[in-house]
Design a protein around this motif. Structure first.
Motif, PDB file in Angstrom:
ATOM      1  N   THR A 190      -3.505   3.135   2.582  1.00 40.31           N
ATOM      2  CA  THR A 190      -4.479   2.090   2.264  1.00 40.31           C
ATOM      3  C   THR A 190      -5.818   2.712   1.871  1.00 40.31           C
ATOM      4  OG1 THR A 190      -3.399   0.557   3.780  1.00 40.31           O
ATOM      5  CG2 THR A 190      -5.657   0.042   3.158  1.00 40.31           C
ATOM      6  N   LEU A 191      -6.250   3.710   2.616  1.00 40.55           N
ATOM      7  CA  LEU A 191      -7.528   4.363   2.319  1.00 40.55           C
ATOM      8  C   LEU A 191      -7.478   5.196   1.045  1.00 40.55           C
ATOM      9  CD1 LEU A 191      -8.550   5.501   5.895  1.00 40.55           C
ATOM     10  CD2 LEU A 191      -9.630   3.713   4.525  1.00 40.55           C
ATOM     11  N   ARG A 205       2.515   1.666  -3.416  1.00 42.62           N
ATOM     12  CA  ARG A 205       1.565   2.201  -4.405  1.00 42.62           C
ATOM     13  C   ARG A 205       1.324   3.687  -4.171  1.00 42.62           C
ATOM     14  NH1 ARG A 205      -0.841  -2.926  -3.870  1.00 42.62           N
ATOM     15  NH2 ARG A 205      -2.367  -2.191  -2.368  1.00 42.62           N
ATOM     16  N   SER A 259       0.946  -5.536  10.802  1.00 40.29           N
ATOM     17  CA  SER A 259       1.734  -4.812   9.795  1.00 40.29           C
ATOM     18  C   SER A 259       3.230  -4.923  10.016  1.00 40.29           C
ATOM     19  CB  SER A 259       1.348  -3.331   9.795  1.00 40.29           C
ATOM     20  OG  SER A 259       1.770  -2.718  11.012  1.00 40.29           O
ATOM     21  N   ASP A 308     -10.037   0.721  -4.315  1.00 39.15           N
ATOM     22  CA  ASP A 308     -10.332  -0.648  -3.906  1.00 39.15           C
ATOM     23  C   ASP A 308     -10.218  -1.561  -5.124  1.00 39.15           C
ATOM     24  OD1 ASP A 308     -11.394  -3.046  -3.048  1.00 39.15           O
ATOM     25  OD2 ASP A 308     -13.261  -2.182  -2.299  1.00 39.15           O
ATOM     26  N   GLN A 317      -5.910   4.535  -1.711  1.00 40.65           N
ATOM     27  CA  GLN A 317      -5.795   3.732  -2.927  1.00 40.65           C
ATOM     28  C   GLN A 317      -7.170   3.212  -3.340  1.00 40.65           C
ATOM     29  OE1 GLN A 317      -2.747   3.457  -4.509  1.00 40.65           O
ATOM     30  NE2 GLN A 317      -2.257   4.916  -2.899  1.00 40.65           N
ATOM     31  N   GLU A 354       0.823  -1.207   0.000  1.00 44.07           N
ATOM     32  CA  GLU A 354       0.000   0.000   0.000  1.00 44.07           C
ATOM     33  C   GLU A 354       0.857   1.258   0.000  1.00 44.07           C
ATOM     34  OE1 GLU A 354      -2.234  -3.386   1.656  1.00 44.07           O
ATOM     35  OE2 GLU A 354      -0.300  -2.520   2.138  1.00 44.07           O
ATOM     36  N   LEU A 410       0.599   4.182   6.768  1.00 43.63           N
ATOM     37  CA  LEU A 410       0.094   2.946   6.154  1.00 43.63           C
ATOM     38  C   LEU A 410      -1.430   2.981   6.060  1.00 43.63           C
ATOM     39  CD1 LEU A 410       0.195   0.054   5.091  1.00 43.63           C
ATOM     40  CD2 LEU A 410       0.317  -0.708   7.477  1.00 43.63           C
ATOM     41  N   VAL A 411      -2.092   3.398   7.130  1.00 41.83           N
ATOM     42  CA  VAL A 411      -3.553   3.454   7.134  1.00 41.83           C
ATOM     43  C   VAL A 411      -4.049   4.441   6.082  1.00 41.83           C
ATOM     44  CG1 VAL A 411      -5.560   4.130   8.507  1.00 41.83           C
ATOM     45  CG2 VAL A 411      -3.773   2.717   9.524  1.00 41.83           C
TER      46      VAL A 411
END
Length: 81
Positions: A55-56, A9, A40, A60, A58, A6, A51-52
Motif C-alpha cells: 500500500t505504501l 498492483r 483486511s 497515491d 504504490q 494493493e 499488504l501494508v
C-alpha cells in the motif's frame, strides 16, 4: 496471499518478484493489529506486513489525479464556502 488490489498492483509492478527478502521486526498496539486484520481479512503477520508495504509503495491515486488535473475545477464547477 489474499488478492487485495494493493498487493495485485505491487505484483504487476514486479515489486514482489525479488527472491531476496529482508526481515522486519517492530511492535505495534494490539488493537491496531487486530483492526487491520479484521479490515483486511488477513490473519498472517507476514501477509499483513506485505499488504501494508504494498500500500505504501504504490502511488497515491488522489495525488496523481491532482497532479494530472492541476487541482483545477471543471467547467461550471465552483467552491461554495
Amino acid at each position: 496471499m489474499n488478492a487485495v488490489p494493493e498487493v495485485l498492483r505491487a505484483r504487476q509492478a514486479c515489486l514482489l518478484d525479488d527472491e531476496r527478502t529482508e526481515h522486519l521486526s517492530f511492535r505495534a498496539p494490539k488493537a491496531l493489529i487486530e483492526a487491520a486484520k479484521r479490515e483486511s481479512g488477513i490473519q498472517s503477520p507476514t501477509e499483513l506486513g506485505i499488504l501494508v508495504l504494498a500500500t505504501l509503495a504504490q502511488p497515491d491515486p488522489v495525488a496523481s489525479f491532482l497532479k494530472r488535473t492541476h487541482a483545477s475545477l471543471g467547467p461550471g464547477q465552483k467552491l461554495d464556502f
